[in-house]
Design a protein around this motif. Sequence first.
Motif, PDB file in Angstrom:
ATOM      1  N   GLY A  65      54.846  -0.856   5.378  1.00  0.00           N
ATOM      2  CA  GLY A  65      53.810  -0.810   6.400  1.00  0.00           C
ATOM      3  C   GLY A  65      53.269  -2.184   6.784  1.00  0.00           C
ATOM      4  N   VAL A  66      52.315  -2.134   7.731  1.00  0.00           N
ATOM      5  CA  VAL A  66      51.715  -3.361   8.241  1.00  0.00           C
ATOM      6  C   VAL A  66      51.034  -4.153   7.128  1.00  0.00           C
ATOM      7  CG1 VAL A  66      50.273  -4.265  10.084  1.00  0.00           C
ATOM      8  CG2 VAL A  66      51.204  -1.975  10.271  1.00  0.00           C
ATOM      9  N   ARG A  67      50.514  -3.430   6.163  1.00  0.00           N
ATOM     10  CA  ARG A  67      49.780  -4.110   5.099  1.00  0.00           C
ATOM     11  C   ARG A  67      50.672  -5.068   4.313  1.00  0.00           C
ATOM     12  NH1 ARG A  67      46.195  -0.658   1.476  1.00  0.00           N
ATOM     13  NH2 ARG A  67      44.183  -1.038   2.457  1.00  0.00           N
ATOM     14  N   THR A  68      51.898  -4.647   4.071  1.00  0.00           N
ATOM     15  CA  THR A  68      52.811  -5.543   3.360  1.00  0.00           C
ATOM     16  C   THR A  68      53.171  -6.725   4.242  1.00  0.00           C
ATOM     17  OG1 THR A  68      53.722  -3.544   2.385  1.00  0.00           O
ATOM     18  CG2 THR A  68      54.896  -5.575   1.958  1.00  0.00           C
ATOM     19  N   GLN A  69      53.368  -6.447   5.539  1.00  0.00           N
ATOM     20  CA  GLN A  69      53.653  -7.539   6.471  1.00  0.00           C
ATOM     21  C   GLN A  69      52.533  -8.579   6.421  1.00  0.00           C
ATOM     22  OE1 GLN A  69      54.156  -5.496  10.253  1.00  0.00           O
ATOM     23  NE2 GLN A  69      56.373  -5.773  10.136  1.00  0.00           N
ATOM     24  N   GLN A  70      51.309  -8.066   6.517  1.00  0.00           N
ATOM     25  CA  GLN A  70      50.147  -8.952   6.494  1.00  0.00           C
ATOM     26  C   GLN A  70      50.075  -9.744   5.202  1.00  0.00           C
ATOM     27  OE1 GLN A  70      46.443  -6.945   6.976  1.00  0.00           O
ATOM     28  NE2 GLN A  70      46.652  -6.818   9.187  1.00  0.00           N
ATOM     29  N   LEU A  71      50.318  -9.029   4.113  1.00  0.00           N
ATOM     30  CA  LEU A  71      50.276  -9.657   2.801  1.00  0.00           C
ATOM     31  C   LEU A  71      51.232 -10.844   2.743  1.00  0.00           C
ATOM     32  CD1 LEU A  71      49.396  -9.518  -0.250  1.00  0.00           C
ATOM     33  CD2 LEU A  71      51.322  -7.977  -0.597  1.00  0.00           C
TER      34      LEU A  71
END
Lengths: 258, 430
Positions: A65-71
């Motif tokens: 998800g986006v959260r991993t991308q952001q991370l």
Amino acid sequence: MLLKYDFTFEGLLTAVFMMYDEKIKDLQLLRPEQSQPSLFSDMEYIITDDSKASRVWKGIAKKGGVRTQQLLYRVFLSELPQMEALILSFLRVFFQTQGTVVKNPAHPLTSKLLEIQKMIGREKHRMDAFVRFMQTKEGWYVATIAPDFNVLPLNVTHFKNRYADQHWLLYDVKRNYGFFYDQEKVQEVQLALESTAPLTHHIKTFCLSEEETRFQELWKLYFDSTNITSRKNMKLHLQHVPKRYWKYLTEKQPILKK
Amino acid sequence: MNFDRIKEKLEILADAAKYDVSCASSGSTRKNKNKGLGNSSGMGICHSYTEDGRCVSLLKILLTNHCIFDCAYCVTRKSNDIKRAAFKVQEVVDLTIQFYRRNYIEGLFLSSGIFKNPDTTMERLVQVAKKLREEENFNGYIHLKSIPGASDELMREAGLYADRLSVNIEIPTEQGLKQLAPDKNREDFIKPMRKVKQEIQLYRSEKKKFRHTPVYAPAGQSTQMIIGATGESDAQIMYTSAYFYKQFRMKRVYYSGYIPISYDPRLPMIGTEVPMMRENRLYQTDWLLRFYGFDIRELLNKEHPNLDMDIDPKLSWALRNLSFFPIDINTADKQWLARIPGVGMKSVHKILTGRKHQTIRWHDLQKMGIAMNRAKYFIHCPGTPYDFKDRTSSQIKGLILGHTTSKYHKTYNGQLNLFENATTSLTLSS
Ligand code: SF4
């Protein structure tokens, strides 16, 4: 295998693509300015490829998800020396575990990434707070700053939403690039300075609007007047406003006399 | 803009406003409208910190420090021989905009001495907010002071432009107020507060029916009490506070240690230390009321009218109620976990999620950010190295204090002496 890359996020993702495509087991990345051990004098360069990068990027989103991308993006912005190695090892485990590793904050790699992300978040918020715009003769608002980490890309949305009706330039003097907003869109820019003087000094000497220093004085005056001396607590003060940021804070400058 | 004149005014009117400790710019979300200027993001940003460590997020000034009243505890009081100044409405608007554009501030906190009468004063404050919103398309944060005695119509208008409204009670007891602010009576404070509360309620119910109901004071109301000016007890302060939270749905009550500003014999002498430790303990108590499910009567009562300075109020409560302990970490419900000294709400949630998966053991607790040096005397959990034998409160207190040193040590000693006499004979009000 030791490879050089261009120290961009897309470059790093291209490297990840290659790691899988060419089954490179022990990939290590060097940044352009990192000197190479003489043994590998004819070292290979990774050529950044947006379409490869974007395939990896989508793969990450699919499993985490986006959260991993952001991370990952935020960890990249940290520019820490071990950042590439950390991201590569993490992604190996990430794809192996179908992304589940990111949900386990106790995993040593995940926990390290989260820790760095926290640091980056803190620095980003500091920049939201500590940026000080100066008005130029053209009526633009210009701020120079030198964040510990390369966080300005994260600040852009905040400033765009807030200062929608003014031209502004946010400039990272440490990394020599910035973002310029012309009331329409934000662009990444790099200034070519004619003078050799530091940028901030150059701006203060040549570019400010007539009223600018007066408003700076007013702000400094306000800052001093709102202090309650009988409650002075410098330890707490320094905890909130570490000294290394002072040179960018208008209220911490000596009064400028024209 | 005449900068020299503005400078003079700013110095006077910022200095006079600094005793109001509230500087929150949170709790409101305003989007940037039509490519205008500014927004409020809910969290609020501290752009700087004063040397006393307080957040600077708003331009906090008085419109004027001319005042027809003579409240003894206030620097602006009529009888005080000080320089007076008054901003024009447009000057405040310009300063706010110019500071905001440079990313110095989140917005404006505008208060005022009362000139002519409450309504004239309030009207001027509203004008500033209205201009900012309507002429400058400003979407940053605005906090207006509600002037005691201001009319309902003006209070209604104020809330249409301001994010937050506040009236400071300042003096926690009615007798104290009579003594120190003879021109004021409690009803004058209450009136605008009540109106704002009604308007907020009205807004909430209308909003459900009509989507375009204009927003009213989205960040709610707050108030402030001065601590240590009248020899009031902590119980009197906190009962008053609890009353205002309940009656007027206050977002926040602020406690501001009295800073001696006058030689008036009714007040602590100039040079008296600001009661910072006491202020801190009151804030802790306030948190226990708002987030930890405590009732004020448990924390402060006739037998225990003042907070301990050497230990925090939750520990103090636990020591007075040892029979409730130890609490079993693995079975106790949320409200009981929250009552364990040294365990914050964050840790409570970690315990609750953690124990769904596995039994929580001693070494798990250590990783949850719990202050074990306090908590260990009050909990039961497998693997504890602490053997729970019968100890008296004072033994436990001794053990805990042996391990913690307070950064306020020096301050609270002095303060305790100061209030020893004043507080013993007071009874509870409200
Ligand atoms: S009315 Fe307000 S400004 Fe005037 S003296 Fe009293 S507290 Fe101070």
